[in-house]
Each structure stands twice: as C-alpha cells, then as structure tokens.
Design a protein around this motif. Structure first.
Motif: not given
Length: 108
Positions: A2-3, A5, A7, A10-11, A15, A17, A25, A99
């Motif tokens: 997975n790429t 985010l 910035d 809002n992680v 996810q 980032a 992560e 988040r």
C-alpha cells in the motif's frame, strides 16, 4: 504494497504515512487515558501509540509516541500532535475510530 499517505494529518491505525521525511505507521494504541470531553477530571490523561518506522532499506523499526511529547527519530523530532475523536463517557471508541496527526522536524 500500500502506498503511504502523502502527509501525517489524518492517519488511521495500520496506515502508512509520509511525515515530512520518514514513513511511519501507527500499529496499536497502548494507552488512551484522556479525560472524556463531557466529564471533569483531575488529570488530563494521555495517549500512547506503538509505531513502526519504515526505513529506506526495508527494515521496520518499532518506536512509541506519547501525545504532545517529541520523540527522537532519525535525525530529528517526531511528534504525535493530535488524536481524534475526543473521548466521551457515553461512547466506546474502537481502534478503527482513531485518527492521528503527526509532525516531523528534521535535524539542522
């Protein structure tokens, strides 16, 4: 794969980032003892999150952050700036609800 985010504003848990340099992560909430927004508390509480730093060589380095406290990472300071949503006495937060916002200040 997975790429990440673009910035750290809002992680969610799990996810990746890109945060002003490092790719990180959040993987688990260690503690969320924040005072609920609809309660009165003697102590404001804190949030601690288990993180992974995805290094350029493919290694994953675990580290921990505490809300509002800079943590040394690479050549700078990594900070968990905010956690959403606010805690409430009448709602039980699930891991998927969280988040996070992060900031990284690189070395000079």
């Amino acid at each position: 794969m997975n790429t990440p985010l673009p910035d750290g504003s809002n992680v969610a848990l799990g996810q990746k980032a890109f945060v002003d340099g490092p790719i990180v992560e959040p993987v688990a909430i260690i503690e969320d003892s924040r005072c609920p927004m609809n309660a009165r508390c003697v102590w404001a509480g804190r949030v601690r999150v288990q993180m992974l730093w995805h290094r350029g060589n493919g290694d994953k380095q675990p580290f921990e952050v505490t809300l509002g406290e800079p943590t040394h990472l690479a050549d700078g300071q990594f900070t968990l700036e905010s956690v959403r949503p606010e805690r409430r006495t009448d709602v039980t937060l699930k891991s998927a609800d969280y988040r996070f916002s992060f900031r990284f200040a690189g070395g000079l």
